[in-house]
Scaffold this active site. Structure first.
Site, mmCIF file in Angstrom:
data_model
loop_
_atom_site.group_PDB
_atom_site.id
_atom_site.type_symbol
_atom_site.label_atom_id
_atom_site.label_comp_id
_atom_site.label_asym_id
_atom_site.label_seq_id
_atom_site.Cartn_x
_atom_site.Cartn_y
_atom_site.Cartn_z
ATOM 1 N N LYS B 187 131.954 54.524 47.150
ATOM 2 C CA LYS B 187 131.874 53.103 46.802
ATOM 3 C C LYS B 187 133.142 52.666 46.082
ATOM 4 O O LYS B 187 133.395 53.078 44.958
ATOM 5 C CB LYS B 187 130.682 52.797 45.900
ATOM 6 C CG LYS B 187 130.457 51.291 45.773
ATOM 7 C CD LYS B 187 129.597 50.883 44.594
ATOM 8 C CE LYS B 187 130.399 50.730 43.329
ATOM 9 N NZ LYS B 187 131.256 49.528 43.288
ATOM 10 N N GLU B 261 135.877 61.245 35.407
ATOM 11 C CA GLU B 261 137.237 61.002 34.928
ATOM 12 C C GLU B 261 137.210 59.627 34.295
ATOM 13 O O GLU B 261 137.102 58.630 34.998
ATOM 14 C CB GLU B 261 138.214 61.113 36.108
ATOM 15 C CG GLU B 261 139.615 61.449 35.695
ATOM 16 C CD GLU B 261 140.407 60.202 35.394
ATOM 17 O OE1 GLU B 261 140.385 59.776 34.216
ATOM 18 O OE2 GLU B 261 141.010 59.661 36.309
ATOM 19 N N CYS B 295 144.087 54.827 33.090
ATOM 20 C CA CYS B 295 143.239 55.510 32.102
ATOM 21 C C CYS B 295 144.069 56.422 31.203
ATOM 22 O O CYS B 295 143.722 56.645 30.057
ATOM 23 C CB CYS B 295 142.150 56.302 32.793
ATOM 24 S SG CYS B 295 142.755 57.248 34.183
ATOM 25 N N GLU B 392 139.981 51.408 24.327
ATOM 26 C CA GLU B 392 140.835 51.333 25.498
ATOM 27 C C GLU B 392 140.959 49.865 25.913
ATOM 28 O O GLU B 392 139.962 49.206 26.199
ATOM 29 C CB GLU B 392 140.211 52.154 26.638
ATOM 30 C CG GLU B 392 141.095 52.231 27.852
ATOM 31 C CD GLU B 392 140.516 53.150 28.925
ATOM 32 O OE1 GLU B 392 139.296 53.149 29.113
ATOM 33 O OE2 GLU B 392 141.303 53.865 29.564
#
Lengths: 349, 482
Positions: B187, B261, B295, B392
């Site tokens: 997806k 991850e 990331c 983040e």
């Protein structure tokens, strides 16, 4: 089944040492004076279960003024020390016949937290020790165990209802397992790591590093071989462990603490808690300073509940599965609690 | 320098989008065919640089997830039984077709994602092809990979990927899965579904057996249905830590093997002996590459106190030369923010940075009127307690902190629940190794940053997730081994 085992035990114990079959010194003393034992414990089952060894001893001709043995107070092993449970609780540990063996500390949430904090303190030094040094210490554990082999055979036999021969085989395999993992400490990095041929002018190296503080729910059935099989790989690679022993048979694990304490293993690298996985497990699984959890000693529903709790800080989770503790352990358990770190550096003049 | 940049103005140098032939609508790719969603739902994919609708795509629901997992299950029997050499050849074909179509795919990626064409062309697409090439070669060598004499695949892999590197993340997931003999249901992210649908066409061109790769477009609900489906044996997810935790809870107590991850808050550590110009290029690459939608971005600059001013002056000068704008312009350094939602998050966090007392700076920078944009920004006077030092941001925003000693740098760098990456800038080799040893991060870049390679394992410590992608290590995620 167990009665067969028991009768076999007793016949063997006649010819060999009396202590060979009974599970620890208390039983021996109990055998010599069952009224003493009954008085101490108030246990209903103790005298009956001691019938067989008692008669064995009687036939060997007990002395009238036989010495009363010294019982051991089993304690937790936390931060290299032997505290009682902070909760002040103990629970009764009995052999496969239901005879009282000892009172083991029933570790609490606070004990678990103390153990995690001791493990965290110890982690840096242990992870930073040379692999050679870790190997020497693991080997030293095997040496110390070898010298106390008889004691562990007694405790394993008592706790698991094994014959002396069966218990001896389990203890021997456990000692050999420490030797196996002692040899792995300075080899796993070469097997699990290495240089990566990237398409560019870079030095690129991947190395395994310990995950950190690992909570271990030790197997319920195999109180010593199983215990060593899950504990040794965790610390071989530089992790620190907080271990919950088999609930039913915690004594070999608690005695192992005494071996660890005399093997130059830094305090806090291994912390041993006797109690129930169902009570302590959730606190360890939810503790945010625990990096990984081995659910071997948890059953299906509890394992699932703990895995859900472990997701809060994304602990690495080793799920329970069918295990044969006598099989070649392979590298799976070593690799389960390692992280791979990859370092890049440009190459140039 | 400032003068020169104003003397030599850049002329627009747009890449042609004619190379991409976009259909007005796309279906789901299930069992080798494109089909509409069972309930007929659709959503639109926008170009974040213009807010133009690029295409309408199907919104997969539970019935579609079920169909795709069944197709993958059926295909698994044949695919896993195929000799490794044959699986390898399919993957080599895919790698070659990606190379052939890389211009088209690069433009498509920049259109749908908003990233500069320079990056999609020079970074994403070459890495995508290389990844398939690398894992193609493993397909018939698995018995030599250190996972036993005959390592087996897991079965059906459910793969959910993010919007920051749509095709590259697809490659990271699909290539090792297929090489190991698994079949996949993938997806793509809701805002960047198009390159995965083009990849479906590449699978068709490569003659890949039906059902080996299935692509379901949709939103988080689709992803949750896929991850939770009973017919799935493996879950691989790249995305936020929050969603990663939810996935870990979903799969608890099942047989599903998981790799995650997730997010990061990497420290990029600059010592006083580092060559300033190189370090500044590394800082810029670390946080402004791909608009900071990375990331492993070096979002916390830790600069040694004695060179703070020198480094910051040079950094600000360099930031003033960054060109923000049309992703298809070959001179663009920073493209569009991927979505209105992400722009709102960056805006909110940077406002919190100011509110908490950090000092904000951004170069004078003209932003296009349509689309989603954010100027490269840095904050000084940041403390470890500030949200912009802890959370983040996933945007072109750098938080600057200082340190005095290497030990303090390590302490601050590791003071985060994340552990994905870190950077070290110093000329002293022993210090690099000392630092690298102590940083709790899965990737450590020393005197470089944001380098990736299919042979090099990538993945995090702590709450940045578990498992590795890339290299021999990346095979483990798709093999039935502990």
């Amino acid at each position: 089944m167990s009665s067969e085992r028991q009768s076999k035990n007793s016949s063997e114990s006649k010819s060999s040492s009396q202590s060979g079959k009974t599970s620890d010194s208390r039983k021996i003393s109990g055998a010599k004076s069952s009224s003493e034992s009954g008085k101490t414990t108030g246990s209903k089952s103790a005298p009956g279960s001691k019938g067989a060894p008692e008669s064995g001893k009687k036939s060997a001709g007990p002395a009238v003024a036989e010495r009363l043995s010294v019982f051991k107070t089993y304690k937790l092993f936390v931060g290299g020390k032997f505290p009682r449970s902070e909760s002040g609780r103990v629970y009764e540990v009995s052999d496969s016949q239901g005879a009282w063996l000892a009172n083991a500390p029933l570790a609490s949430r606070k004990d678990a937290r103390d153990a995690v904090s001791a493990a965290r303190k110890a982690f840096g030094g242990w992870a930073g020790a040379t692999a050679y040094n870790r190997g020497q210490i693991l080997y030293r554990i095997a040496e110390m165990l070898e010298g106390r082999r008889e004691q562990f055979v007694r405790e394993v036999a008592g706790g698991e209802g094994l014959s002396p021969a069966g218990a001896a085989a389990a203890v021997d395999a456990a000692i050999d397992r420490w030797v196996w993992y002692a040899g792995w400490t300075d080899k796993i990095a070469q097997v699990a790591g290495g240089s990566n041929p990237v398409a560019g002018p870079f030095f690129n190296l991947s190395s395994p590093e310990p995950t950190g503080v690992v909570a271990v729910l030790a197997p319920q059935d195999s109180s010593f071989l199983g215990l060593v099989s899950v504990l040794a790989p965790v610390i071989a690679t530089g992790n620190a462990a907080v271990l919950v022993t088999s609930h039913r048979a915690p004594l070999p694990a608690l005695s192992l603490g005494e071996v660890l304490a005399t093997s130059d293993l830094p305090g806090g690298v291994v912390n041993l808690l006797s109690g129930t996985a169902a009570e302590i497990g959730p606190h360890l699984a939810a503790h945010s300073d625990v990096n990984a959890i081995d659910l071997t000693g948890a059953d299906g529903d509890l394992a699932r509940e703990l895995e859900i709790a472990a997701a809060d800080n994304l602990k690495r989770v080793l799920r329970p599965r069918a295990e044969d503790w006598t099989a070649d352990p392979g590298t799976g358990r070593l690799l389960a609690f390692l992280e791979t770190k990859t370092v890049w550096h440009p190459i140039g003049v | 320098m400032d003068k020169m940049s104003s003397v030599f103005e850049y002329a627009p140098a747009p890449e042609s989008r004619a190379v991409v032939d976009l259909a007005p609508s796309y279906g789901l790719f299930v069992d080798g065919e494109f089909r509409e969603a069972a309930d007929g739902r659709v959503f639109k994919s926008l170009s974040p640089s213009s807010e133009e609708v690029l295409a309408e795509v199907a919104q997969a629901g539970a019935a579609d997830v079920d169909a795709a997992v069944r197709a993958a299950r059926t295909a698994f029997t044949g695919w896993s039984a195929l000799p490794g050499t044959e699986r390898a050849k399919y993957l080599f074909r895919i790698a070659r077709i990606i190379q052939e179509r890389s211009r088209e795919l690069a433009v498509l990626e920049s259109l749908d994602n908003g990233k500069p064409i320079r990056e999609s062309r020079d970074v994403d697409l070459p890495l995508v092809a290389a990844h398939f090439f690398y894992y193609a070669g493993w397909a018939d060598k698995l018995q030599h990979a250190g996972f036993g004499a005959d390592p087996r695949p897991l079965g059906v892999a459910a793969q959910v990927i993010p919007w920051n590197f749509p095709l590259l993340m697809l490659a990271w997931k699909v290539a090792p899965a297929l090489a190991c003999g698994n079949t996949v249901v993938l997806k793509p992210a809701e805002t960047t579904p198009l390159s995965a649908l083009f990849f479906a066409d590449i699978c068709r061109q490569a003659g890949l057996p039906k059902g080996v790769v299935n692509i379901l477009t949709g939103d988080g609900e689709t992803g949750a249905a896929l991850v939770g489906h009973d017919g799935v044996d493996k879950v691989a997810f790249t995305g936020s830590t929050e969603v990663g935790k939810a996935i870990a809870r979903t799969v608890a107590g099942t047989r599903k093997k998981v790799t995650l991850e997730l997010g990061g808050k990497a420290a990029n550590i600059v010592f006083d002996d580092a060559p300033v110009d190189q370090a500044v290029e590394g800082i810029v690459n670390g946080i402004f590459f791909n608009q900071g939608h990375v990331c492993c971005a070096g979002s916390r600059l830790l600069v040694q106190e004695s060179v703070r001013d020198e480094v910051l002056d040079a950094l600000k000068r360099r930031m003033s030369t960054l060109r923000v704008g049309d992703p298809l312009d070959k001179n663009t350094d920073i493209g569009a923010i991927n979505s209105a939602e992400q722009l709102a998050r960056i805006t909110e966090l940077t406002a919190a940075g100011e509110a908490e007392g950090a000092e904000r700076w951004a170069p004078a920078c003209e932003l296009p009127s349509a689309g989603y944009w954010f100027a490269p920004t840095l904050f000084t006077g940041v403390t470890q307690a500030h949200r912009i030092a802890r959370e983040e941001i996933f945007g072109p925003v750098l938080s600057v902190l200082t340190f005095r000693t290497p030990a303090e740098a390590v302490e601050k760098a590791n003071n985060t629940p994340y552990g994905l990456s870190a950077g070290i800038w110093t000329e002293k080799g022993s210090r690099i190794l000392w630092m690298a040893d102590r940083l709790r991060a899965g990737v450590v870049w020393a005197n470089t940053f944001n380098k990736f390679d299919p042979t090099s394992p990538f993945g995090g410590y702590k709450e940045s997730g578990y498992g590795r992608e890339g290299g021999r290590h990346g095979l483990e995620a798709y093999l039935d081994v502990v």
